[in-house]
Design a protein around this motif. Sequence first.
Motif, PDB file in Angstrom:
ATOM      1  N   GLY A   1       5.629   0.783  13.128  1.00  0.00           N
ATOM      2  CA  GLY A   1       5.445   1.288  14.481  1.00  0.00           C
ATOM      3  C   GLY A   1       5.291   0.144  15.455  1.00  0.00           C
TER       4      GLY A   1
ATOM      5  N   GLN B   1      -3.769  -1.730  11.508  1.00  0.00           N
ATOM      6  CA  GLN B   1      -3.624  -0.391  12.053  1.00  0.00           C
ATOM      7  C   GLN B   1      -4.774   0.475  11.557  1.00  0.00           C
TER       8      GLN B   1
ATOM      9  N   LEU C   1      -4.876  15.277   7.671  1.00  0.00           N
ATOM     10  CA  LEU C   1      -4.327  13.955   7.372  1.00  0.00           C
ATOM     11  C   LEU C   1      -2.826  13.967   7.196  1.00  0.00           C
ATOM     12  N   LYS C   2      -2.195  13.019   7.823  1.00  0.00           N
ATOM     13  CA  LYS C   2      -0.803  12.750   7.475  1.00  0.00           C
ATOM     14  C   LYS C   2      -0.848  11.448   6.689  1.00  0.00           C
ATOM     15  N   PHE C   3      -0.402  11.511   5.465  1.00  0.00           N
ATOM     16  CA  PHE C   3      -0.497  10.279   4.680  1.00  0.00           C
ATOM     17  C   PHE C   3       0.590   9.327   5.120  1.00  0.00           C
ATOM     18  N   TRP C   4       0.115   8.345   5.705  1.00  0.00           N
ATOM     19  CA  TRP C   4       1.010   7.447   6.386  1.00  0.00           C
ATOM     20  C   TRP C   4       1.201   6.216   5.523  1.00  0.00           C
ATOM     21  N   VAL C   5       2.380   5.810   5.389  1.00  0.00           N
ATOM     22  CA  VAL C   5       2.700   4.801   4.384  1.00  0.00           C
ATOM     23  C   VAL C   5       3.001   3.416   4.941  1.00  0.00           C
ATOM     24  N   PRO C   6       3.609   2.599   4.104  1.00  0.00           N
ATOM     25  CA  PRO C   6       3.675   1.175   4.366  1.00  0.00           C
ATOM     26  C   PRO C   6       4.044   0.794   5.774  1.00  0.00           C
TER      27      PRO C   6
ATOM     28  N   ARG D   1      -8.648   5.333  10.026  1.00  0.00           N
ATOM     29  CA  ARG D   1      -9.780   6.165  10.414  1.00  0.00           C
ATOM     30  C   ARG D   1     -10.735   5.259  11.183  1.00  0.00           C
TER      31      ARG D   1
ATOM     32  N   VAL E   1       0.845  -1.188   0.000  1.00  0.00           N
ATOM     33  CA  VAL E   1       0.000   0.000   0.000  1.00  0.00           C
ATOM     34  C   VAL E   1       0.885   1.244   0.000  1.00  0.00           C
TER      35      VAL E   1
ATOM     36  N   ALA F   1      -1.107   7.573  11.901  1.00  0.00           N
ATOM     37  CA  ALA F   1      -1.377   6.908  10.634  1.00  0.00           C
ATOM     38  C   ALA F   1      -2.740   7.360  10.149  1.00  0.00           C
ATOM     39  N   GLY F   2      -2.803   7.711   8.862  1.00  0.00           N
ATOM     40  CA  GLY F   2      -4.063   8.176   8.325  1.00  0.00           C
ATOM     41  C   GLY F   2      -4.591   9.323   9.152  1.00  0.00           C
ATOM     42  N   GLU F   3      -5.796   9.169   9.616  1.00  0.00           N
ATOM     43  CA  GLU F   3      -6.395  10.231  10.422  1.00  0.00           C
ATOM     44  C   GLU F   3      -6.169  10.017  11.912  1.00  0.00           C
TER      45      GLU F   3
ATOM     46  N   GLN G   1       3.153   3.697  23.043  1.00  0.00           N
ATOM     47  CA  GLN G   1       3.527   3.760  21.640  1.00  0.00           C
ATOM     48  C   GLN G   1       2.656   4.809  20.957  1.00  0.00           C
TER      49      GLN G   1
ATOM     50  N   ALA H   1       1.446   5.583  -0.128  1.00  0.00           N
ATOM     51  CA  ALA H   1       0.866   6.773   0.500  1.00  0.00           C
ATOM     52  C   ALA H   1      -0.257   7.329  -0.368  1.00  0.00           C
TER      53      ALA H   1
ATOM     54  N   ALA I   1       3.033   0.951   8.360  1.00  0.00           N
ATOM     55  CA  ALA I   1       1.991   0.824   9.373  1.00  0.00           C
ATOM     56  C   ALA I   1       2.406  -0.173  10.428  1.00  0.00           C
TER      57      ALA I   1
ATOM     58  N   ARG J   1     -10.104  15.360   8.421  1.00  0.00           N
ATOM     59  CA  ARG J   1      -9.461  14.801   7.254  1.00  0.00           C
ATOM     60  C   ARG J   1      -8.417  15.770   6.687  1.00  0.00           C
TER      61      ARG J   1
ATOM     62  N   GLN K   1      -0.415  -6.514   1.554  1.00  0.00           N
ATOM     63  CA  GLN K   1      -1.020  -5.424   2.310  1.00  0.00           C
ATOM     64  C   GLN K   1      -2.278  -4.937   1.601  1.00  0.00           C
TER      65      GLN K   1
ATOM     66  N   ARG L   1     -14.502  10.629  12.050  1.00  0.00           N
ATOM     67  CA  ARG L   1     -14.409  10.914  10.621  1.00  0.00           C
ATOM     68  C   ARG L   1     -13.985  12.359  10.377  1.00  0.00           C
ATOM     69  N   SER L   2     -13.595  13.018  11.444  1.00  0.00           N
ATOM     70  CA  SER L   2     -13.253  14.439  11.306  1.00  0.00           C
ATOM     71  C   SER L   2     -11.787  14.597  10.927  1.00  0.00           C
TER      72      SER L   2
ATOM     73  N   PHE M   1      -5.656  -0.425   7.836  1.00  0.00           N
ATOM     74  CA  PHE M   1      -4.540  -0.994   7.094  1.00  0.00           C
ATOM     75  C   PHE M   1      -4.310  -2.422   7.596  1.00  0.00           C
TER      76      PHE M   1
END
Lengths: 223, 720
Positions: B21, A219, B11-16, A222, A50, A169-171, A165, A52, B18, B8, A77, B5-6, A68
């Motif tokens: 972390g 993860q 948003l931080k576009f968070w990548v692979p 939203r 996946v 991520a995302g929203e 931690q 960005a 995931a 937006r 993914q 849902r607020s 995710f």
Amino acid sequence: MSAILKRRFGLALIASLALAACGSEPNPAVDYLKGVVGGAKTDSNAGGVVTADQTAQVLAATPSPVEFVNIEARNSQALMIGIEQNGPYSTYGTAARQSLVLRSGMITATRGLGGDLMSSEEDALLRAVQSRQAGNAGYQMHFLTPGDETKTLSFQCSVVPGGTQAIKAGEINSGGTVMTATCRGEGGQFDNTYVVDKRGTILAGRQWVGFTIGFIGTQALRR
Amino acid sequence: MPKSRSARSRLKFWVPGAAAGIATAVSAFSAYGQETPFVPSRNSFGVPGLIDMPTAEVDPDGTLSATMAKIGDSTRTTITFQITPRLSGSFRYTGIENFNHPASNADGVYYDRSFDLRYQLIKESDYLPSVVIGLQDFVGTGILGGEYIVATKSVAPGVKITGGLGWGRLGSYNSFGTTGSRPNVVLATGGVPTYDRWFRGPVAGFAGITYAPNSKWNFSLEYSSDNYTEETRLGQMSKDSPWNFGVDYRWKSGSQLSLYHVNGNEVGAQFSIVLNPKTFGIPGGNEPASYPVRVRPAGSANDLGWVGNDAVAASAKSELRALTQKDGLTVEGLHLEARRATVRLVNPTYGAPSQAIGRTARAMSRTMPTSVEEFVVIPVVNGMAMSAVTMRRSDLERLEHDNADAMLARTAISDAYGRLPKADPGIYPKFNWSLGPYLAATLFDPNNPVAVRGGLRATADWEVAPNITVSGSVTTKLFENGNGAIRQSESALPRVRTDAPLYKQADNAIEYLTVALHGRPGKNLYSRLTFGYLEPMYAGVSGEILWKPVNSRLAIGAELNYVQRRDFDMGFGLQDMVTVDPVTGARREIPNLNGHISAYYAFGNGFHGQVDVGRYLAGDYGATVAIDKEFANGWRIGAYATKTNVSAEDFGEGSFDKGIRFTVPFATLLGTATRRTDNITVQSLSRDGGAKLSVRGRLYDQVREYHEPDVARSWGRFWR
């Protein structure tokens, strides 16, 4: 005096038959073989990495919850979108109709992944993880066998809190306590790990989902 | 689960990463390996053993294996099935080259079929060895005949020792005593239990040791008590040494490739493939998920505002039809009441009835008006209502995420007689066709042990009305091996099946062309009437009625057939019923009428029994007994035997009709949802006694599928 071997199709010839046969009904063998030839596997629809951009597109395209999901052993993914809610159980799905059921972020079932977790007895484990304190919990997982019998795996889990931690991520821009559940039962043991926020929601997790699927990382992007 | 849902915009576009972390947050994960049940090595007779000698090792329940072994002039092909945790059975086809026997073919090859049984008397424990008693070739001509008691014990990691006592073939070398006298003639026809020989005559000891340094390699050393007496006397094999050595390479599945040195002068090789229907395939399959249950909003269950509004009912039906169609199911009709919805369902997709029912129920939860609390699903096959599966919508909502058993306990399965909604206009007629290659094999002809024919086959089903189907299949032959010579054998009966080779010569053939009418004449009753070209050799009319209460393990059926012999060219022509024997010239007449009374019983432990009593094709009277082991995923492995009032002598080789049969569901091979199965019957011989009409679509298998015992057995797939 000859005897007869009666059969409609030769097993050894399934491949050639399936590829050559045509008719008014769709032929599943053809799809299967096309998949094999084309390199697609069971997880192809959820497959790939996946990016960005994809994450952004999906979040922009839907107002629904987005998760995710990473099937580790398949290096596969996907972003799954919340499609249904039944009490505390949220069903997330892909366009290829693979689905995952989460209860406060804990995986309780999968569908369409091959070797699916059919259901779980997760009450005690979820409570222990949500408490963010050390504890013990029973845990059961129900699977189908290749023979189509239901098989139950039973575990005793010891849950211990770790550090905190941050989860960005995302929203989601939050954090929680790392909870590790070490589960022992018939035939072995595994460690599930969850990041639990103050409200008891699992923001991210890594969970064993059976012999066939192995570990799934999740993860929330939203909620 | 709280939803946010607020934000937006933030948003931080968070990548692979995931999982990254998470990965940093956790320590080590212990691997959780899947245990694969251990399958012991097979010997040259295709049963758990050393090289030629058996061991007391036992396969996991349900294991099916096929072994081909060649030692010198002897080739053995064996299928072994572990029938119960302690009992196994084997079927073997042996060819011995350079064998001076009246039954050998022109090339001097002697072919022989044999059956074995093995039973585990004692399971291995800390102090006791496993002990197995075995009968080898116990209904055959006796050339491989032998009995044994054998013990095997693990003594160190990877090391097993075996010792046993053998009689017959296994007591033929260096015997140390005798128990009674053993007739030693090779029987001419075989096929009946040779109980007068079992555990009689000279007895000898055998022993062996195996060492498996890892899961891939296995080394064997044995002291063989098999003297290869007949192969030495009538053939060109000999025994110079009782010591045999072998090595196996084993795959994870239990399949193996072996090489060995036997009798001090021969090199042998063998290959075995192993499969267990219980553990083979993808657990639960790979097909897509169904739609989840949609839970009704609180308080909406009493919303009856839609009742009487035809538009609401029509739209509910079309939504249901569209949703089930995506799952490969056909809703042919819907009867909608204020509190109940009854669906007429056709399932062309799922092998497990529960899966079709479960997916339909979920689609109903998403489409039926909220006041509808009772869902009734009626599966239909050939226009016959098979059962009414009644569920409460609130149970579906409540139990969706529970173990499937919980829903089964809340589901009622009853007779659907008189409750079936009509099919909507426009659904019938239906037309299905297919065109593809075919392959047919005839086995065990000594002059051509594997005769193969292949070509193209076109089939079509035209469902004129829900219960009237016109079906046909035509083939054109494109190739066959061998010289196509007809092997016609003498028979003391009307040639109802020994003339089959004459039909197999047809290049273009109508395999069948029939009209079938199905019905529900009453509660618990199902009927079929088929007429036309019923099978390759006979045309006529076949009528059947079946009594099967929906919750019963027992069914009783009756079938009556009036047949006329078809022309050898398998076209439209018919011929008279008088057959002429090519050897004796004897003229005998086939009677027009045959039929059976049948009893079917599902024992509930995976075993299924069937008894047919009646008049067979040649006019002989008798009974067929069949036992099958059935797996919930659709695999079936069974055996049958027919004894009629034809003497063993008149019957000819084999003495009476018997065979083994397999049903292989494609879904387990492909991992996708499909109802296609492969039915394979290996008859020990195709003779004229105890022969049955081979009409298509007998009722029982259609009916039982949607009845309580079968639905409950596969219920785990309800939520799949």
